[in-house]
Design a protein around this motif. Structure first.
Motif, PDB file in Angstrom:
ATOM      1  N   PRO A 315       0.841  -1.189   0.000  1.00  0.00           N
ATOM      2  CA  PRO A 315       0.000   0.000   0.000  1.00  0.00           C
ATOM      3  C   PRO A 315       0.881   1.246   0.000  1.00  0.00           C
ATOM      4  N   PRO A 316       0.527   2.297  -0.706  1.00  0.00           N
ATOM      5  CA  PRO A 316       1.350   3.505  -0.708  1.00  0.00           C
ATOM      6  C   PRO A 316       1.370   4.147   0.672  1.00  0.00           C
ATOM      7  N   GLY A 317       2.561   4.543   1.132  1.00  0.00           N
ATOM      8  CA  GLY A 317       2.640   5.175   2.438  1.00  0.00           C
ATOM      9  C   GLY A 317       3.796   4.672   3.263  1.00  0.00           C
ATOM     10  N   PHE A 318       3.788   5.060   4.544  1.00  0.00           N
ATOM     11  CA  PHE A 318       4.912   4.793   5.440  1.00  0.00           C
ATOM     12  C   PHE A 318       4.782   3.485   6.200  1.00  0.00           C
ATOM     13  N   GLY A 319       3.565   2.918   6.309  1.00  0.00           N
ATOM     14  CA  GLY A 319       3.413   1.687   7.060  1.00  0.00           C
ATOM     15  C   GLY A 319       2.100   1.655   7.807  1.00  0.00           C
ATOM     16  N   PHE A 320       2.009   0.757   8.789  1.00  0.00           N
ATOM     17  CA  PHE A 320       0.751   0.628   9.518  1.00  0.00           C
ATOM     18  C   PHE A 320       0.981   0.422  11.003  1.00  0.00           C
ATOM     19  N   LEU A 321      -0.065   0.735  11.784  1.00  0.00           N
ATOM     20  CA  LEU A 321      -0.096   0.557  13.227  1.00  0.00           C
ATOM     21  C   LEU A 321      -1.126  -0.501  13.572  1.00  0.00           C
ATOM     22  N   VAL A 322      -0.927  -1.151  14.704  1.00  0.00           N
ATOM     23  CA  VAL A 322      -1.867  -2.185  15.137  1.00  0.00           C
ATOM     24  C   VAL A 322      -2.378  -1.842  16.533  1.00  0.00           C
ATOM     25  N   PRO A 323      -3.638  -1.428  16.665  1.00  0.00           N
ATOM     26  CA  PRO A 323      -4.192  -1.159  17.997  1.00  0.00           C
ATOM     27  C   PRO A 323      -4.304  -2.453  18.806  1.00  0.00           C
ATOM     28  N   GLN A 324      -4.428  -2.297  20.111  1.00  0.00           N
ATOM     29  CA  GLN A 324      -4.652  -3.449  20.967  1.00  0.00           C
ATOM     30  C   GLN A 324      -5.986  -4.106  20.618  1.00  0.00           C
ATOM     31  N   GLY A 325      -6.034  -5.421  20.836  1.00  0.00           N
ATOM     32  CA  GLY A 325      -7.279  -6.141  20.609  1.00  0.00           C
ATOM     33  C   GLY A 325      -7.520  -6.559  19.182  1.00  0.00           C
ATOM     34  N   GLN A 326      -6.500  -6.417  18.321  1.00  0.00           N
ATOM     35  CA  GLN A 326      -6.661  -6.786  16.912  1.00  0.00           C
ATOM     36  C   GLN A 326      -6.076  -8.155  16.597  1.00  0.00           C
ATOM     37  N   GLY A 327      -5.680  -8.899  17.621  1.00  0.00           N
ATOM     38  CA  GLY A 327      -5.225 -10.266  17.407  1.00  0.00           C
ATOM     39  C   GLY A 327      -3.873 -10.396  16.742  1.00  0.00           C
ATOM     40  N   SER A 328      -3.020  -9.390  16.893  1.00  0.00           N
ATOM     41  CA  SER A 328      -1.687  -9.436  16.292  1.00  0.00           C
ATOM     42  C   SER A 328      -0.643  -9.140  17.342  1.00  0.00           C
ATOM     43  N   LEU A 329       0.524  -9.775  17.211  1.00  0.00           N
ATOM     44  CA  LEU A 329       1.638  -9.471  18.102  1.00  0.00           C
ATOM     45  C   LEU A 329       2.333  -8.176  17.718  1.00  0.00           C
ATOM     46  N   LEU A 330       2.180  -7.752  16.470  1.00  0.00           N
ATOM     47  CA  LEU A 330       2.842  -6.548  15.974  1.00  0.00           C
ATOM     48  C   LEU A 330       2.303  -5.297  16.648  1.00  0.00           C
ATOM     49  N   LEU A 331       3.202  -4.320  16.850  1.00  0.00           N
ATOM     50  CA  LEU A 331       2.777  -2.969  17.189  1.00  0.00           C
ATOM     51  C   LEU A 331       2.735  -2.088  15.946  1.00  0.00           C
ATOM     52  N   ALA A 332       3.688  -2.317  15.038  1.00  0.00           N
ATOM     53  CA  ALA A 332       3.772  -1.456  13.855  1.00  0.00           C
ATOM     54  C   ALA A 332       4.636  -2.112  12.790  1.00  0.00           C
ATOM     55  N   CYS A 333       4.500  -1.615  11.582  1.00  0.00           N
ATOM     56  CA  CYS A 333       5.354  -2.024  10.462  1.00  0.00           C
ATOM     57  C   CYS A 333       5.669  -0.787   9.635  1.00  0.00           C
ATOM     58  N   THR A 334       6.916  -0.642   9.245  1.00  0.00           N
ATOM     59  CA  THR A 334       7.345   0.468   8.396  1.00  0.00           C
ATOM     60  C   THR A 334       7.659  -0.046   6.995  1.00  0.00           C
ATOM     61  N   PHE A 335       7.116   0.633   5.986  1.00  0.00           N
ATOM     62  CA  PHE A 335       7.488   0.369   4.592  1.00  0.00           C
ATOM     63  C   PHE A 335       8.712   1.244   4.314  1.00  0.00           C
ATOM     64  N   THR A 336       9.881   0.716   4.660  1.00  0.00           N
ATOM     65  CA  THR A 336      11.090   1.525   4.784  1.00  0.00           C
ATOM     66  C   THR A 336      11.440   2.280   3.519  1.00  0.00           C
TER      67      THR A 336
END
Length: 453
Positions: A315-336
């Protein structure tokens, strides 16, 4: 000749040594670093045309001290800015990525039309944004005299949904903390000032950013590690002791005595740039109350950088964030490679996964291969199946993100008074007056200025 000890060779300690060397004062310096390298969480891996940040990938442009240092070090031509023309951040919701509206500064919208078009927020949240503008005088009047949590502050202005979807994930990426505990005055002082002046944060942002087009983030072509490398080159080699841990600090009538793995030495001044947990333990026998004031929660971070030889759709952009309760261990990902230019060879890709909070703590004990597998699995759930990376970089940073809890500024004011009373010691690092690279550089320069004067 004045003898000065620097305890800790992270960015703050290295900066202090650099500023002492630059001052050309009559001093003898010993920089103690328990590990085998300098820089702390600032580290850049360069391999095969990829530039992989193991810690911070840049700094906030509006704070000038890191940029000033880069230019002073002769890195002016290496300064780069984030690719803000393509800046877009996503939030993971119910297994999909929803874009944050254009013009957002943290949780404050700069473009209400973009908010109205957004699918990230419910109608209730959009209504809260609309009403915040008309509540300016009410919000100004109800602002508390003392400190409060980030959660209470954001919820008062925009409601629970905006806190959970935007403010919480954004701040977790910086502090790894709980927005219900983080101090708004320590973490978001600019927004507190906006509330005092305007009441409405939306009106304040509109007034303060009129005509402003400054890039959000700044970095260096060869990565943030260039700052440390260039400073180290200016520090006399005889000042640095790698692999030497300070185990004891004692205040004596004529200065300080430090005990390390190689023996005991006397110093006139100490720049305590060790992680706050280490600094607290060392200072407890000297001033028990100061050590109590240094107690704070801190979360761990795990960073995984994946480099791919062949491009694939993101997706175009810098990356994504993951709020609590979304069933993921990730906090964030950067499209470096979409955030900063020059991070990958032509046609290649780089993404960086960030784990913190409880997930970060659990992953600390895992091996690199296991961590990388978890990261690829989590990213694959959001981005589709990823190709085989040509380079994977895993770093663990235990208790590296201090949590500035409600009342932090008051505690630091008391701590500062006690430290000054001890005479000849300064506290540096991310546990006190800011966690960003510019904050650490500013504090190191100020402390050295006091010593030299």
């Amino acid at each position: 000749m004045k003898r000065i000890a620097i305890v800790g060779g992270g960015l703050a300690g290295v900066a202090a040594a650099y500023f002492l060397a630059r001052a050309k004062a009559e001093v003898e310096v010993v920089l103690y670093e328990a590990s085998g390298r300098l820089g702390g969480i600032v580290e850049t891996v360069r391999e095969g045309g990829f530039v992989v940040e193991c810690g911070p990938d840049g700094w906030v442009t509006e704070k000038p001290w890191a940029l000033e240092l880069a230019r002073e070090l002769g890195l002016g031509e290496d300064v780069i800015w984030s690719l803000d023309e393509g800046r877009k951040t996503y939030v993971r919701l119910d297994g999909r990525l929803e874009a944050m509206p254009d013009g957002m500064r943290m949780m404050v919208p700069g473009d209400m039309e973009a908010v109205e078009r957004s699918e990230l927020f419910s109608e209730g949240a959009k209504q809260a944004f609309r009403e915040e503008i008309g509540r300016a005088e009410e919000l100004k009047a109800m602002a508390p005299e003392g400190d409060e949590s980030v959660g209470a502050f954001v919820e008062r202005h925009f409601g629970r949904e905006v806190l959970e979807k935007v403010a919480g994930p954004l701040l977790s990426g910086v502090f790894g903390g709980d927005v219900g505990k983080l101090s708004v005055r320590a973490v978001m002082p600019a927004f507190v000032a906006m509330e005092r002046e305007f009441g409405s944060l939306i009106l304040a942002l509109k007034a303060k950013t009129r005509g402003e087009k400054r890039p959000i983030f700044t970095s260096l072509k060869g990565g943030v590690g260039m700052l440390v490398e260039r400073m180290v080159a200016e520090i006399p080699a005889g000042w640095v002791r790698l692999g030497e841990e300070v185990k004891q600090v004692e205040k004596v009538p004529c200065g300080w005595v430090l005990g390390s793995s190689s023996g005991t030495e006397h110093f006139d001044a100490v720049l305590m740039a060790a992680p706050v947990d280490v600094a607290r333990r060392l200072l407890e026998p000297v001033d028990r109350r100061a050590a109590q004031l240094m107690e704070m929660e801190a979360s761990s971070a795990v960073v995984v950088g994946f480099c791919f030889a062949d491009g694939f759709d993101l997706p175009p952009g810098f990356g994504f964030l993951v709020p609590q309760g979304q069933g993921s261990l990730l906090l964030a990902c950067t499209f470096t490679d979409q955030k900063f230019a020059g991070r990958v060879p032509a046609g290649a890709r780089q993404v960086r996964a960030f784990f913190g909070a409880k997930a970060g703590e659990r992953l600390l004990a895992c091996g690199n291969d296991e961590i990388a597998s978890v990261a690829r699995l989590e990213l694959g759930r959001m981005l589709g199946r990823l190709p085989e990376p040509v380079l994977t970089v895993v770093r663990r940073w235990p208790r590296s993100l201090p949590q500035y809890a409600v009342g932090h500024l008051e505690r630091m004011a008391e701590l500062n008074g006690r430290v000054k009373a001890l005479e000849g010691i300064w506290l540096l690092g991310n546990g006190y007056r800011g966690v960003g690279l510019p904050d650490l550089i500013r504090d190191a320069q100020a402390a050295v200025g006091e010593i030299v004067r």
